[in-house]
Structure formats: structure tokens, C-alpha cells
Write an enzyme that holds these catalytic residues in place. Structure first.
Site, mmCIF file in Angstrom:
data_model
loop_
_atom_site.group_PDB
_atom_site.id
_atom_site.type_symbol
_atom_site.label_atom_id
_atom_site.label_comp_id
_atom_site.label_asym_id
_atom_site.label_seq_id
_atom_site.Cartn_x
_atom_site.Cartn_y
_atom_site.Cartn_z
ATOM 1 N N ASP A 11 -27.756 34.765 -20.758
ATOM 2 C CA ASP A 11 -28.264 33.559 -21.642
ATOM 3 C C ASP A 11 -29.174 34.387 -22.765
ATOM 4 O O ASP A 11 -29.394 35.535 -22.591
ATOM 5 C CB ASP A 11 -29.116 32.597 -20.937
ATOM 6 C CG ASP A 11 -29.836 31.460 -21.890
ATOM 7 O OD1 ASP A 11 -28.931 31.038 -22.843
ATOM 8 O OD2 ASP A 11 -31.055 31.397 -21.649
ATOM 9 N N ASP A 13 -31.785 32.653 -25.374
ATOM 10 C CA ASP A 13 -33.292 32.246 -25.722
ATOM 11 C C ASP A 13 -33.765 31.895 -24.116
ATOM 12 O O ASP A 13 -33.185 31.541 -23.223
ATOM 13 C CB ASP A 13 -33.106 30.726 -26.273
ATOM 14 C CG ASP A 13 -32.743 30.793 -27.642
ATOM 15 O OD1 ASP A 13 -32.871 31.849 -28.353
ATOM 16 O OD2 ASP A 13 -32.231 29.905 -28.254
ATOM 17 N N ASP A 177 -32.521 31.716 -17.485
ATOM 18 C CA ASP A 177 -33.835 31.480 -17.246
ATOM 19 C C ASP A 177 -34.003 29.815 -16.986
ATOM 20 O O ASP A 177 -34.947 29.439 -16.640
ATOM 21 C CB ASP A 177 -34.806 31.761 -18.416
ATOM 22 C CG ASP A 177 -34.084 30.921 -19.628
ATOM 23 O OD1 ASP A 177 -35.057 30.127 -20.186
ATOM 24 O OD2 ASP A 177 -33.047 31.224 -20.073
#
Length: 224
Positions: A11, A13, A177
Site C-alpha cells: 500500500d 499512504d 496498514d
């Protein structure tokens, strides 16, 4: 010992880049044009993860509740355009790579892993961000929110990567995250690393049951 993993997806961001300050700046710049109050960074944090349209919809819901002043459809579209303008201007104004990201990616690349980015961030913003931090050359593929018909938590982007590079899902590790990242990995039959420092609506990433939970990006090197 040879790793079972050949392909590692990331991922963007909240995983590679702490983009919250620039996202908050851009959201608030757009809101200000419509005389809405600014939102705290900690609040903008809870709106991130499902792409720009959802981010702005959440911001607008909050702003409308604060002021009791709804926008019509044309104004909503204008607000989205202004956010995209400001974010294009502020992609890497105050954003930073998280600790150990660049050195870890370089080591993984040197060890022969195929690296890819899978983000719900608008596709047009992905390469400029990677370039700004001089990590774009490390990735063999980058997928953003408009690259394919479906975005995370749908498994389609991960299936696409496996197909493109000729690997089975069990040969792919996905690092993220948020709950969407872990769901996408598990929906595709891939193992997942959950990072504790990113944007997950203030819910511990361990609750999404990734195979590994790390506080430090460099810990990925221990499992591959």
C-alpha cells in the site's frame, strides 16, 4: 533458504508514505473555499483509506454537520475538483517516507523480489509521489484507484499482479496498514503484513488478523 515469496505488494499512504499532513492541508484548503471550518489532522486521519471521493464525502458530511449548510450536487463536484487541485499542488509538500522504507525496499529489490504498489489513491498521483521520494524505480508495477475496475478490499488488483508476473497467490506477500489491505490480501489468498503506524480508523491492525504485525517497516526483511 529460498523465500516462498516472489512478489511483494505495498500500500502507499500510511504504509510507505506519511501523507496525512498534505491530505489534511488539501482537504482544508478545499473546505475553506466553501466557508467550512478546518478539520483537525486526527479527524482527517479517520477519513483516509477508500480513495479520494470517499475522503471528500466524509469531509463534507462532517462539515455539513458542523455548519448545517448542505451543498448541492454541483457544489459537491466543485469541492472534489478543488481538493484534487490542491492535492496535486501539495502531493509532497510535508509528506515524508516512514522510517526504513527506502533502505528496506532497496534491499528487497537487490534480493530479487518483484515489488509493486497497490493503492486506492487516485492513479494520477501515484507516480509523482514515488518519484518525489526517489523510489519509483524500485517498483515493477504501480496500481492506483483508477487502474482497474475494482479497488481494495477487492482482490482484483492482487490477482492482476499475480497474473502479470506469473506467480500464484501464495507466492505474493502484501504489506499494508489498514483493514482494506489485509482483506484484499486474504480475499486473494495472499499472506499479509499489517503495520501499526498507519491509517486504520484508529483500530489496531492486529484485529484484522494479518499473518504478521510489525511496528517497523524493516522487519519485513526478517520474514522473506
Amino acid at each position: 533458504m529460498a523465500s516462498q515469496f516472489k512478489l511483494i505488494g505495498f500500500d502507499l499512504d500510511g504504509t510507505l508514505v506519511n501523507s496525512l499532513p498534505d491530505l489534511a492541508l488539501s482537504v482544508n484548503s478545499a473546505l475553506a473555499e466553501f466557508n467550512f471550518p478546518p478539520a483537525e489532522e486526527s479527524l482527517v486521519l479517520t477519513w483516509i483509506g477508500n480513495g479520494a471521493d470517499v475522503l471528500i464525502s466524509r469531509a463534507l458530511d462532517w462539515a455539513t454537520q458542523q455548519t448545517g449548510k448542505p451543498l448541492d450536487e454541483q457544489q459537491i463536484q466543485q469541492l472534489k475538483l478543488r481538493f484534487n487541485f490542491y492535492y496535486g499542488e501539495n502531493l509532497c509538500n510535508v509528506s515524508r517516507l516512514y522510517p526504513n522504507v527506502k533502505t528496506t525496499l532497496e534491499q528487497l529489490k537487490a534480493r530479487g523480489f518483484v515489488l509493486a504498489v497497490v493503492t486506492n489513491k487516485p492513479t494520477k498521483h501515484v507516480q509523482p509521489v514515488l518519484k518525489a521520494f526517489a523510489i519509483d524505480h524500485l517498483f515493477s508495477e504501480t496500481l492506483g484507484g483508477q487502474s482497474l475496475p475494482a479497488i481494495k478490499p477487492h482482490p482484483a488488483p492482487l490477482y492482476y499482479l499475480c497474473g502479470k508476473f506469473g506467480f500464484y497467490p501464495h507466492q505474493m506477500l502484501f504489506v499494508g496498514d489498514s483493514r482494506n489491505d489485509i482483506l484484499a490480501a486474504h480475499n486473494a489468498g495472499c499472506a499479509a503484513v499489517g503495520l501499526t503506524y498507519g491509517y486504520n480508523y484508529n483500530i489496531p491492525i492486529a484485529e484484522s488478523h494479518p499473518e504478521w504485525v510489525f511496528d517497523d517497516f524493516a522487519d519485513i526483511l526478517k520474514i522473506v
